[in-house]
Design a protein around this motif. Structure first.
Motif, PDB file in Angstrom:
ATOM      1  N   PRO A  27       0.828  -1.212   0.000  1.00 35.98           N
ATOM      2  CA  PRO A  27       0.000   0.000   0.000  1.00 35.98           C
ATOM      3  C   PRO A  27       0.859   1.258   0.000  1.00 35.98           C
ATOM      4  O   PRO A  27       1.984   1.267   0.498  1.00 35.98           O
ATOM      5  N   ARG A  28       0.319   2.324  -0.557  1.00 37.78           N
ATOM      6  CA  ARG A  28       0.977   3.611  -0.477  1.00 37.78           C
ATOM      7  C   ARG A  28       0.822   4.172   0.932  1.00 37.78           C
ATOM      8  O   ARG A  28      -0.254   4.099   1.514  1.00 37.78           O
ATOM      9  N   THR A  29       1.882   4.728   1.450  1.00 44.38           N
ATOM     10  CA  THR A  29       1.847   5.241   2.818  1.00 44.38           C
ATOM     11  C   THR A  29       2.562   6.581   2.879  1.00 44.38           C
ATOM     12  O   THR A  29       3.314   6.954   1.977  1.00 44.38           O
ATOM     13  N   ASP A  30       2.302   7.295   3.985  1.00 41.13           N
ATOM     14  CA  ASP A  30       3.055   8.501   4.292  1.00 41.13           C
ATOM     15  C   ASP A  30       3.435   8.451   5.767  1.00 41.13           C
ATOM     16  O   ASP A  30       3.222   7.428   6.437  1.00 41.13           O
ATOM     17  N   ALA A  31       3.980   9.526   6.280  1.00 37.39           N
ATOM     18  CA  ALA A  31       4.473   9.532   7.656  1.00 37.39           C
ATOM     19  C   ALA A  31       3.355   9.403   8.682  1.00 37.39           C
ATOM     20  O   ALA A  31       3.622   9.109   9.855  1.00 37.39           O
ATOM     21  N   ASP A  32       2.105   9.634   8.262  1.00 38.21           N
ATOM     22  CA  ASP A  32       0.977   9.538   9.191  1.00 38.21           C
ATOM     23  C   ASP A  32       0.283   8.190   9.130  1.00 38.21           C
ATOM     24  O   ASP A  32      -0.693   7.962   9.832  1.00 38.21           O
ATOM     25  N   THR A  33       0.772   7.295   8.295  1.00 35.68           N
ATOM     26  CA  THR A  33       0.095   6.026   8.029  1.00 35.68           C
ATOM     27  C   THR A  33       0.865   4.866   8.639  1.00 35.68           C
ATOM     28  O   THR A  33       2.093   4.820   8.577  1.00 35.68           O
ATOM     29  N   VAL A  34       0.147   3.930   9.224  1.00 38.38           N
ATOM     30  CA  VAL A  34       0.715   2.655   9.656  1.00 38.38           C
ATOM     31  C   VAL A  34       0.124   1.568   8.766  1.00 38.38           C
ATOM     32  O   VAL A  34      -1.098   1.483   8.604  1.00 38.38           O
ATOM     33  N   ALA A  35       0.990   0.778   8.163  1.00 44.12           N
ATOM     34  CA  ALA A  35       0.526  -0.301   7.294  1.00 44.12           C
ATOM     35  C   ALA A  35       1.359  -1.548   7.559  1.00 44.12           C
ATOM     36  O   ALA A  35       2.554  -1.454   7.874  1.00 44.12           O
ATOM     37  N   VAL A  36       0.726  -2.708   7.450  1.00 40.89           N
ATOM     38  CA  VAL A  36       1.441  -3.971   7.617  1.00 40.89           C
ATOM     39  C   VAL A  36       1.132  -4.875   6.432  1.00 40.89           C
ATOM     40  O   VAL A  36       0.010  -4.903   5.924  1.00 40.89           O
TER      41      VAL A  36
END
Length: 352
Positions: A79-88
């Protein structure tokens, strides 16, 4: 072994993350020769080994192997993420691609098809190595071969920051890793605004014939600058540590918990959770969401191949937890925690 006995064997300091000073990255430290005093249950003795040789099954019954094609495998793009996103993203077993605070972190990375003493993996790695973004850090829970895989780690640049249990730094420095941070239980370090806390586990360590418990074992709590927390348990049995981890790290958003490799129970109870214990641990931790792991990859024990998934879903329902908070991902699948507009606004950010 009772919880009271466990606690008497392993005294813990009265500390919280807010009062714990951060260790320096790549700090060279001196450790005791053995961590056997951290065991919360005795390792198997002669009688247990004899019983295991007599009756212990180490693989599922052959009739259960027909379930292997039904194992959940759904690789997809990260997934696309940024500094505010948590992804696993679940790579398989205890290997995750964790995106947090703008970092890409690998947990116990094992991309090898086969590891020492174990049949080849029954599901491929859920993320192709070439599909990974630049790896900002690696966390290791302990030195067992299904969690510490030399061929996989050899693929990483030697400048990659690695966070490891006490005593394990030498293994990495021998392989020319230059930013190796060793931590004891309840210690922490920070990398680019993300905090790495090393926490206890009910387990042990061994990699060769003479190194039993020479290095420590544990799990990791990663916290981003906004306070979002992911707990990676590594390998652990059920016990009092979960409650203490939850007390020291309140508000865990996601717990990555092991649910497989639990039969025969008399042999593995002290070091591996079963699915019901993993769900019970969620209450102890005070965690909101759970993503099961440590199953569907290597057949390490005797339970039927699909049983961990069925049992964790049943235990989750019985506990009355919201189905949406059980992230029972297929190997290769991803899930994202996005901060709400209110949370972003509270930090002075645009809600969009």
């Amino acid at each position: 072994m009772t919880q009271e006995t466990q606690q008497s064997l392993t005294p813990t300091p009265d500390v919280t993350p807010s009062t714990t000073s951060l260790r320096r990255l790549a700090e060279r430290r001196t450790w005791p020769r053995s961590f056997a005093d951290r065991l919360t249950a005795p390792l198997p003795g002669v009688k247990a080994l004899a019983r295991f040789a007599r009756e212990g099954a180490v693989r599922p019954d052959r009739s259960c192997l027909e379930e292997i094609p039904q194992l959940p495998f759904a690789p997809g793009p990260l997934p696309r993420t940024d500094a505010d996103t948590v992804a696993v993203t679940w790579v398989g077993h205890a290997s995750w691609v964790l995106r947090i605070g703008g970092l890409t972190v690998l947990t116990d990375p094992v991309w090898s098809r086969k590891i020492l003493g174990t049949p080849a993996r029954v599901t491929p790695a859920g993320v192709a190595w070439d599909a990974l973004p630049p790896v900002d850090a690696v966390v290791i829970s302990h030195n067992h071969y299904d969690h510490l895989d030399a061929p996989t780690l050899k693929r990483l640049p030697r400048e990659t920051p690695v966070f490891v249990p006490a005593g394990l730094g030498r293994w990495f420095r021998r392989r020319r890793f230059v930013c190796v941070t060793e931590l004891d239980w309840w210690e922490a370090a920070e990398l680019r605004g993300v905090r790495f806390d090393f926490v206890p586990a009910h387990h042990w360590s061994k990699r060769g014939l003479t190194d039993t418990c020479r290095t420590l074992w544990g799990g990791w709590v990663l916290t981003d600058p906004h306070g979002q927390k992911v707990y990676f348990a590594g390998d652990t049995g059920y016990g009092h540590w979960f409650e203490q981890i939850g007390a020291r790290h309140r508000g865990i958003d996601l717990a990555l918990l092991p649910i497989g490799a639990y039969e025969p129970r008399w042999w593995l109870r002290d070091v591996h959770c079963d699915p019901e214990e993993a769900v019970r641990a969620m209450d102890d931790l005070g965690a909101r969401r759970m993503a099961p792991m440590h199953w569907a990859t290597f057949l390490l024990s005797a339970e039927p191949v699909l049983e961990p998934l069925h049992r964790v879903r049943a235990a989750w329902r019985a506990a009355g937890r919201a189905r949406a908070d059980l992230w029972d991902l297929a190997v290769g699948a991803s899930q994202v925690i996005e901060r709400t507009a209110d949370e972003r606004t509270a930090d002075g950010l645009s809600p969009g």
